[in-house]
Design an enzyme around this catalytic site. Structure first.
Site, PDB file in Angstrom:
ATOM      1  N   ASP A  98       1.053  -0.893  -0.500  1.00 20.25           N
ATOM      2  CA  ASP A  98      -0.059   0.260   0.171  1.00 20.25           C
ATOM      3  C   ASP A  98       0.881   1.112   0.448  1.00 20.25           C
ATOM      4  OD1 ASP A  98       1.267   0.069   3.098  1.00 20.25           O
ATOM      5  OD2 ASP A  98      -0.911   0.153   3.553  1.00 20.25           O
ATOM      6  N   HIS A  99       0.518   2.503   0.473  1.00 14.03           N
ATOM      7  CA  HIS A  99       1.280   3.700  -0.001  1.00 14.03           C
ATOM      8  C   HIS A  99       1.977   3.308   1.031  1.00 14.03           C
ATOM      9  CE1 HIS A  99      -2.273   4.015   3.121  1.00 14.03           C
ATOM     10  NE2 HIS A  99      -1.973   4.812   3.966  1.00 14.03           N
TER      11      HIS A  99
ATOM     12  N   THR B 171       2.344  -1.509   8.683  1.00 15.27           N
ATOM     13  CA  THR B 171       2.815  -2.813  10.126  1.00 15.27           C
ATOM     14  C   THR B 171       3.405  -3.977   9.501  1.00 15.27           C
ATOM     15  OG1 THR B 171       0.937  -3.065  10.664  1.00 15.27           O
ATOM     16  CG2 THR B 171       1.669  -1.267  11.391  1.00 15.27           C
ATOM     17  N   GLY B 172       2.479  -4.933   8.236  1.00 12.26           N
ATOM     18  CA  GLY B 172       2.512  -5.915   8.182  1.00 12.26           C
ATOM     19  C   GLY B 172       1.437  -6.364   8.574  1.00 12.26           C
TER      20      GLY B 172
ATOM     21  N   GLY C 288      -1.821  -5.503   8.321  1.00 12.92           N
ATOM     22  CA  GLY C 288      -3.126  -5.738   7.254  1.00 12.92           C
ATOM     23  C   GLY C 288      -2.690  -6.364   5.935  1.00 12.92           C
TER      24      GLY C 288
ATOM     25  N   HIS D  78       9.408 -24.190   8.573  1.00 15.23           N
ATOM     26  CA  HIS D  78       8.685 -24.937   9.449  1.00 15.23           C
ATOM     27  C   HIS D  78       7.067 -25.054   8.763  1.00 15.23           C
ATOM     28  CE1 HIS D  78      10.754 -26.277  13.650  1.00 15.23           C
ATOM     29  NE2 HIS D  78      11.115 -25.981  12.546  1.00 15.23           N
ATOM     30  N   ASN D  79       6.269 -24.104   8.198  1.00 17.28           N
ATOM     31  CA  ASN D  79       5.380 -23.244   7.868  1.00 17.28           C
ATOM     32  C   ASN D  79       4.868 -22.979   6.327  1.00 17.28           C
ATOM     33  OD1 ASN D  79       6.214 -20.807  10.001  1.00 17.28           O
ATOM     34  ND2 ASN D  79       4.521 -22.566  10.429  1.00 17.28           N
TER      35      ASN D  79
ATOM     36  N   ARG E 287       7.190   0.383   8.722  1.00 19.78           N
ATOM     37  CA  ARG E 287       7.629   1.382   9.786  1.00 19.78           C
ATOM     38  C   ARG E 287       7.425   0.786  11.132  1.00 19.78           C
ATOM     39  NH1 ARG E 287       0.948   3.822   8.897  1.00 19.78           N
ATOM     40  NH2 ARG E 287       1.908   5.258   7.013  1.00 19.78           N
TER      41      ARG E 287
ATOM     42  N   ARG F  16       6.336 -34.618  10.133  1.00 19.52           N
ATOM     43  CA  ARG F  16       5.823 -33.109  10.697  1.00 19.52           C
ATOM     44  C   ARG F  16       5.248 -31.987   9.976  1.00 19.52           C
ATOM     45  NH1 ARG F  16      10.370 -32.880  13.329  1.00 19.52           N
ATOM     46  NH2 ARG F  16      11.072 -30.218  13.899  1.00 19.52           N
TER      47      ARG F  16
ATOM     48  N   ARG G 270       1.098 -30.774   9.121  1.00 20.03           N
ATOM     49  CA  ARG G 270       0.623 -29.545   9.498  1.00 20.03           C
ATOM     50  C   ARG G 270       0.689 -28.712   7.961  1.00 20.03           C
ATOM     51  NH1 ARG G 270       5.661 -29.891  13.738  1.00 20.03           N
ATOM     52  NH2 ARG G 270       4.495 -31.233  15.481  1.00 20.03           N
TER      53      ARG G 270
END
Ligand code: RB5
Length: 162
Positions: free
Chosen positions: A9-10, A68-69, A71, A99-100, A110, A134, A138
């Site tokens: 975004d902006h 902030t990352g 949203g 892991h993910n 910011r 595992r 997951r």
């Protein structure tokens, strides 16, 4: 060389430009999904454009940036097949990949300076997902959440101690 989508975004516009330049200088192919100025712009629109493009296939990863990352990560994770991780440090970034098997990196312009954001992007791109049983299980559970058949495939799950 990886094929990477990038959107912001902006609030993330300046960081997006710099991260894209950094990644291109390393030989990656980077496609800019907007926004294209610092005029105020809603982060769900950019997250959706970027994730929809990713879902078409042909890209290794996407990177999303807002103030902030948070949203962009919330919006991105509403898309099936997207595993978006908000990473503020190198350890979390390595775990997000190992892991993910995260496929979308979210950054807060910011929150972090450009040097750390570039390092996090490099780490995300370079770290492979672990193929241990595992982690694979997951990921299958996460896919079942996307597909709406978690209870059918996994019941209520085996929770130790219950
Ligand atoms: C925009 O001011 C800001 O709210 C946005 O970039 C983001 O931080 C939201 O999570």
């Amino acid at each position: 060389m990886k094929k990477i989508l990038i959107g912001s975004d902006h609030a993330g516009f300046d960081a997006k430009k710099k991260i894209a330049e950094h990644l291109r200088s390393l030989g990656h192919e980077v496609t800019d999904c907007g926004t294209y100025s610092t005029v105020s712009c809603d982060y769900p629109i950019i997250a959706h454009r970027t994730c929809a493009r990713y879902a078409e296939g042909g890209y290794d990863f996407a990177i999303l940036i807002c103030g902030t990352g948070i949203g962009v990560s919330i919006a991105a994770n509403k898309h099936a097949g997207i595993r978006a991780a908000l990473c503020n440090d190198i350890f979390s970034t390595e775990m997000a990949r190992q892991h993910n098997d995260a496929n979308v990196l979210c950054l807060g312009s910011r929150v972090l300076d450009i040097s750390l954001m570039n390092d996090i992007a490099d780490t995300f791109i370079a770290t492979p997902a672990l193929e241990e049983e595992r982690h694979v299980r997951r990921q299958a559970e996460m896919k079942a959440l996307d597909d709406g058949n978690f209870d059918e495939l996994f019941g209520t799950g085996a929770v130790p101690g219950k």
